[in-house]
Scaffold this active site. Structure first.
Site, PDB file in Angstrom:
ATOM      1  N   SER A 266      61.734  62.874  16.238  1.00  0.00           N
ATOM      2  CA  SER A 266      62.912  63.293  16.996  1.00  0.00           C
ATOM      3  C   SER A 266      64.120  62.464  16.604  1.00  0.00           C
ATOM      4  O   SER A 266      64.004  61.369  16.061  1.00  0.00           O
ATOM      5  CB  SER A 266      62.655  63.129  18.484  1.00  0.00           C
ATOM      6  N   LYS A 267      65.266  63.039  16.928  1.00  0.00           N
ATOM      7  CA  LYS A 267      66.549  62.423  16.613  1.00  0.00           C
ATOM      8  C   LYS A 267      66.665  61.052  17.280  1.00  0.00           C
ATOM      9  O   LYS A 267      67.284  60.150  16.743  1.00  0.00           O
ATOM     10  CB  LYS A 267      67.652  63.344  17.138  1.00  0.00           C
ATOM     11  N   ARG A 268      66.026  60.930  18.429  1.00  0.00           N
ATOM     12  CA  ARG A 268      66.156  59.688  19.181  1.00  0.00           C
ATOM     13  C   ARG A 268      65.626  58.485  18.391  1.00  0.00           C
ATOM     14  O   ARG A 268      66.087  57.389  18.548  1.00  0.00           O
ATOM     15  CB  ARG A 268      65.437  59.802  20.528  1.00  0.00           C
TER      16      ARG A 268
END
Ligand code: GLU
Length: 498
Positions: A266-268
């Protein structure tokens, strides 16, 4: 229906232009590309923009440019022309779904006629109630089939009155969908767990499920290669092929990409857009090689593969079922390997791209840059390492270090010696004298520099001589060895600094 018997393999990458090309998308595109190229088949790029609310301005450009940068060039569909503008080729277009709406409508109506689909007039409020009720009854989410029971007359009345409606697929109530996934083997879903999928929305747009089947059929796709998240949609798609009486393609669902803690990538937890990697200085060959290994390997120790070599080696049988961890350290390793393969000129222009303006403004930039390459290639893995470590590791090549405390010149063995500083100064003065006598043409040879200085280290001690030389040239306690520093800085600057 039998499986596809076309001799030519046709694969496709079918992204939705909802933002940027994700590294997971790059892997899907790569595998589909490899699969087609290996057999002399065709790889096409189709844009799935039926969900207009999620479509993002510039999304198509980002996808096509990212793929082109990585070297994955479609044979058919959407691609870039030689000026970098979006174009379309192929005889099965248009290749953008929003330009094919009539076709989907026609097929949705054909399904109604054949009794495989039905009009549904349920309001959003009713659907919300159904959802709550099914949750309470612990049933799988989905439509309860109310409108399936409407008579032809009731439907006609509602249509006449222009009641808002969708078209739904009528999934069999009993039985199972069984198929052979090219990666996962036999997969089966009970029809009772499969929803009566909306095929055509009230705004006349198809859903992904109808569009993907109509298009894969019309575009002669033989192998559908896509992410694992689509596997539960496959029964709906297969059933649609049956309803239309079309030959089914083969399906291969790729394992998920995971963060190092095994959560879904994920982008996180880091960058996911292909262009972010480009901007950080990852070479396309490195990213592609790395991505190829996310879920696939050749079955032996080899790790470095060009795109051409991947085409020869790749096979779906060697793709793993389990999730693949996206390991940034490994990507850095790949990038370093590919940086080492660049010519001197290529590496110089690569480094130049990441040098901050302050370096470029310095008088000696053009002169020093080529001599810095040898040490940089050993110390960086990607372009941003240059910018991130510039202050600490690189700036002193371009701006004279500011030595605040003369005592930093004194090697540890002399620290307690009352004459430590004067001694260090006299050693370094001797080094300067020797270096000033070294002919200009010898400065391009690090060994020649070392040869003239080395006798002094035998006389006074290694650290005693080399430490003050290092500190006076770099102002740092850590740097490349002092002979390398001399070579990089050049005679004039070295004498000035000492
Ligand atoms: N449009 C879908 C996506 O964005 C494609 C799924 C498929 O390949 O069938 O991933």
């Amino acid at each position: 229906m039998s499986e596809n018997t076309n001799t030519q393999i046709v694969t496709r990458f079918a992204p939705s232009p909802t933002g940027y090309l994700h590294v997971g998308g790059l892997r899907t595109a790569l595998y589909a590309y490899l699969m087609a190229k290996k057999s002399g088949g065709r790889f096409l790029l189709r844009i799935e923009d039926t969900d207009q609310a999620r479509t993002v301005e510039g999304g198509i450009e980002n996808i096509t440019h990212s793929l082109a940068w990585a070297g994955i060039i479609p044979d058919e569909g959407i691609k870039l022309d030689e000026n970098g503008a979006i174009m379309e080729t192929g005889h099965n277009g248009p290749y953008i779904q929003s330009e094919r709406l009539n076709l989907y409508k026609k097929y949705a109506e054909e399904l109604i006629e054949k009794g495989h689909a039905y009009y549904c007039f349920c309001t959003p409020e009713r659907l919300e109630e159904v959802k709550t009720q099914r949750q309470a009854d612990k049933l799988p989410p989905g439509y309860d089939g109310l409108c399936k029971t409407l008579s032809k007359e009731e439907v006609d009345v509602k249509l006449q009155a222009s009641e808002k409606h969708v078209i739904r697929l009528s999934i069999p109530e009993v039985g199972a969908s069984v198929f052979e996934d090219q990666i996962r083997g036999s997969v089966s879903f009970q029809y009772s767990d499969v929803d009566d999928q909306v095929l055509l929305k009230s705004d006349g747009f198809p859903t992904y499920h109808l569009a993907v089947v109509v298009d894969d059929h019309h575009m002669e796709v033989t192998h559908v290669i896509r992410g694992e998240e689509w596997i539960s949609s496959t029964p709906k798609h297969l059933y649609l092929y049956e309803c239309f009486g079309w030959e089914k393609p083969l399906f291969a669902h790729l394992p998920l990409l995971l963060n190092s803690d095994r959560s879904k990538l994920s982008k996180r937890q880091g960058d996911v857009a292909v262009m972010d990697y480009k901007d950080k200085g990852y070479l396309p060959e490195a990213l592609l090689n790395f991505v190829a290994f996310l879920g696939w390997n050749p079955g032996d120790e080899r790790e470095l593969f060009t795109l051409k070599e991947l085409v020869e080696e790749f096979s779906l049988e060697k793709v793993n079922k389990s999730g693949a961890v996206f390991n940034l350290e490994k990507l850095d390793w790949y990038n370093h390997e590919y940086l080492k393969k660049l010519s001197k000129e290529e590496f110089e222009s690569y480094v130049d791209n990441f040098m901050p303006a302050i370096a470029k403004e310095s008088d000696n930039y053009k002169e020093v840059l080529p001599r810095l390459l040898g040490t940089l290639i050993e110390r960086i893995e990607k372009g941003t390492d240059i910018t991130d470590t510039y202050e600490e590791n690189i700036s002193y090549f371009f701006t004279k270090p500011n030595i605040q405390d003369e005592n930093t010149l004194v090697w540890k063995s002399l620290k307690d010696d009352a004459d430590g500083l004067p001694k260090s100064k006299s050693y370094i003065a001797e080094v300067r004298e020797i270096l000033s006598n070294l002919e200009d043409d010898k400065w391009s040879d690090k060994e020649a520099i070392k040869d003239v200085v080395w006798p002094l280290t035998d006389k006074y001690g290694r650290g005693e001589v080399l430490w003050p030389l290092r500190v006076s040239l770099s102002g740092r306690e850590k740097s490349p060895d002092p002979f390398e520093l001399c070579f990089i800085l050049g005679k004039e600057e070295v004498l000035r600094r000492i």
